[in-house]
Design a protein around this motif. Structure first.
Motif, PDB file in Angstrom:
ATOM      1  N   ASN A 141       0.826  -1.213   0.000  1.00 33.59           N
ATOM      2  CA  ASN A 141       0.000   0.000   0.000  1.00 33.59           C
ATOM      3  C   ASN A 141       0.858   1.261   0.000  1.00 33.59           C
ATOM      4  OD1 ASN A 141      -2.123  -1.960   1.775  1.00 33.59           O
ATOM      5  ND2 ASN A 141      -3.038  -0.648   0.191  1.00 33.59           N
ATOM      6  N   GLN A 146       0.169   3.647  -7.359  1.00 38.39           N
ATOM      7  CA  GLN A 146      -0.377   2.804  -8.418  1.00 38.39           C
ATOM      8  C   GLN A 146       0.541   2.736  -9.636  1.00 38.39           C
ATOM      9  OE1 GLN A 146      -1.991   5.055  -6.663  1.00 38.39           O
ATOM     10  NE2 GLN A 146      -4.134   4.521  -6.285  1.00 38.39           N
ATOM     11  N   LEU A 175       3.477   0.215  -9.220  1.00 36.30           N
ATOM     12  CA  LEU A 175       3.212  -1.148  -8.758  1.00 36.30           C
ATOM     13  C   LEU A 175       3.839  -2.190  -9.688  1.00 36.30           C
ATOM     14  CD1 LEU A 175       1.709  -2.170  -6.278  1.00 36.30           C
ATOM     15  CD2 LEU A 175      -0.351  -2.416  -7.687  1.00 36.30           C
ATOM     16  N   ILE A 189      -2.539  -6.553   0.892  1.00 32.98           N
ATOM     17  CA  ILE A 189      -2.771  -5.110   0.938  1.00 32.98           C
ATOM     18  C   ILE A 189      -3.973  -4.841   1.829  1.00 32.98           C
ATOM     19  CG2 ILE A 189      -1.809  -4.615  -1.349  1.00 32.98           C
ATOM     20  CD1 ILE A 189      -4.724  -4.488  -2.405  1.00 32.98           C
ATOM     21  N   ASP A 220      -6.725   8.987  -4.319  1.00 35.77           N
ATOM     22  CA  ASP A 220      -6.250   7.615  -4.499  1.00 35.77           C
ATOM     23  C   ASP A 220      -5.377   7.131  -3.358  1.00 35.77           C
ATOM     24  OD1 ASP A 220      -3.977   9.115  -4.872  1.00 35.77           O
ATOM     25  OD2 ASP A 220      -3.359   8.121  -6.731  1.00 35.77           O
ATOM     26  N   CYS A 221      -5.317   7.891  -2.259  1.00 38.47           N
ATOM     27  CA  CYS A 221      -4.482   7.486  -1.131  1.00 38.47           C
ATOM     28  C   CYS A 221      -5.065   8.012   0.171  1.00 38.47           C
ATOM     29  CB  CYS A 221      -3.050   7.986  -1.305  1.00 38.47           C
ATOM     30  SG  CYS A 221      -2.870   9.778  -1.227  1.00 38.47           S
ATOM     31  N   TYR A 239      -1.509   3.950  -0.453  1.00 44.35           N
ATOM     32  CA  TYR A 239      -2.245   4.083  -1.707  1.00 44.35           C
ATOM     33  C   TYR A 239      -3.323   3.014  -1.805  1.00 44.35           C
ATOM     34  CZ  TYR A 239       1.403   7.361  -2.868  1.00 44.35           C
ATOM     35  OH  TYR A 239       2.257   8.443  -2.832  1.00 44.35           O
ATOM     36  N   HIS A 283      -5.407   0.385  -3.698  1.00 44.25           N
ATOM     37  CA  HIS A 283      -5.267  -0.480  -4.872  1.00 44.25           C
ATOM     38  C   HIS A 283      -6.523  -1.346  -5.013  1.00 44.25           C
ATOM     39  CE1 HIS A 283      -1.150   0.733  -5.295  1.00 44.25           C
ATOM     40  NE2 HIS A 283      -0.773   0.174  -4.152  1.00 44.25           N
ATOM     41  N   GLU A 284      -7.114  -1.324  -6.173  1.00 43.01           N
ATOM     42  CA  GLU A 284      -8.261  -2.184  -6.463  1.00 43.01           C
ATOM     43  C   GLU A 284      -7.748  -3.562  -6.896  1.00 43.01           C
ATOM     44  OE1 GLU A 284     -11.193  -1.315  -5.758  1.00 43.01           O
ATOM     45  OE2 GLU A 284     -11.101   0.882  -5.658  1.00 43.01           O
ATOM     46  N   GLU A 285      -8.485  -4.593  -6.533  1.00 45.79           N
ATOM     47  CA  GLU A 285      -8.056  -5.966  -6.801  1.00 45.79           C
ATOM     48  C   GLU A 285      -7.719  -6.202  -8.272  1.00 45.79           C
ATOM     49  OE1 GLU A 285      -9.837 -10.530  -6.608  1.00 45.79           O
ATOM     50  OE2 GLU A 285     -10.878  -8.909  -5.529  1.00 45.79           O
ATOM     51  N   ASN A 332      -6.740  -4.170 -10.583  1.00 43.77           N
ATOM     52  CA  ASN A 332      -5.518  -3.485 -10.998  1.00 43.77           C
ATOM     53  C   ASN A 332      -4.269  -4.216 -10.513  1.00 43.77           C
ATOM     54  OD1 ASN A 332      -7.080  -1.503 -12.218  1.00 43.77           O
ATOM     55  ND2 ASN A 332      -7.024  -0.152 -10.443  1.00 43.77           N
ATOM     56  N   VAL A 333      -4.352  -4.749  -9.298  1.00 40.47           N
ATOM     57  CA  VAL A 333      -3.231  -5.515  -8.753  1.00 40.47           C
ATOM     58  C   VAL A 333      -3.011  -6.781  -9.583  1.00 40.47           C
ATOM     59  CG1 VAL A 333      -2.378  -6.796  -6.752  1.00 40.47           C
ATOM     60  CG2 VAL A 333      -3.562  -4.616  -6.417  1.00 40.47           C
TER      61      VAL A 333
END
Length: 243
Positions: A113, A117, A120, A141, A174-175, A201, A203-205, A207-208
């Motif tokens: 986190n 983004q 990453l 995360i 976003d954070c 930050y 993070h959406e699943e 995107n990860v």
């Protein structure tokens, strides 16, 4: 202002004594065995080294890396006191380079986190470069729901005899920015104040998972904290293999 975890280093495990480190470490130990991981492991963002110590006691050869020198000093001290052999290396995951490759890498307690983004994918590629083919990468995360709904625009406090911890969270798109203050009791009874700023930050699943695939990982599972259902969990665990 000190960097994140500079002042917290000495108190981190003490202030997190409610997270059940023993159960958490057993979650990794059982999972790594189930996945057939080898015995040579890397912990990224090892902090004060609890998981390195726990896995070393189970026969794993552990190396811990962290961006905080004070955290690593505490980790080395605690390992010596516990009679545990582990190596600790100062390193930023975005520039992580190891002279050898590992069977697995773990990174618990929301270390990723702290990665924006846009960086990453770079971080995941650095991790991949440190792993053997089919090596396991297992990290978590704090979920978007936790950061937006529980940490942002909230205040956390822990008042103990030796130390008082205050954290003021602020949502920033976003954070989440967290202003952390510690008051530590000295031998003469005075309290000394220190301040840190943390930025985590969101993070959406999806995107990860996309970044992991682009970095050369094959996802094995995504699950909630300690293996619970991911829906509604405050923490998401990503378990994957290096292709």
């Amino acid at each position: 202002m000190p960097q994140a975890y500079d002042s917290l280093a000495e108190w981190f495990e003490y202030l997190n004594d409610d997270c059940d480190y023993e159960k958490w470490s057993q979650y990794f130990i059982r999972g790594l065995s189930r996945l057939g991981a080898g015995k040579k492991g890397l912990e990224i963002g090892c902090g004060s080294g609890y998981f390195c110590r726990a896995l070393a006691k189970e026969g794993y050869a552990m190396t811990g890396t962290d961006i905080s020198a004070p955290m690593l000093a505490v980790a080395a001290k605690k390992a010596r006191e516990a009679g545990v052999k582990a190596e600790f290396v100062l390193s930023d995951v975005l520039r992580l380079h190891t002279p050898e490759r590992y069977d697995f890498a773990i990174s618990p307690n929301d270390c990723f986190n702290y990665i924006p983004q846009g960086k990453l994918l770079t971080a995941f590629r650095r991790v991949a470069s440190c792993l053997k083919k089919d090596g396991i990468f297992w990290f978590d995360i704090s979920s978007a729901g936790k950061l937006r709904g529980k940490v942002a625009d909230n205040i956390f406090a822990d008042d103990r005899d030796e130390v008082t911890y205050l954290c003021f969270g602020k949502g920033c798109g976003d954070c989440v920015e967290m202003d952390v203050t510690l008051f530590v009791r000295q031998s003469d009874g005075r309290f000394v104040r220190s301040d840190e700023k943390h930025i985590q930050y969101i993070h959406e699943e999806e995107n990860v998972l996309s970044a992991l695939c682009d970095a050369g990982f094959e996802p094995v599972a995504v699950e909630g904290h300690l293996g619970e259902e991911k829906a509604g969990s405050d923490r998401l665990n990503f378990i994957c293999r290096r292709k």
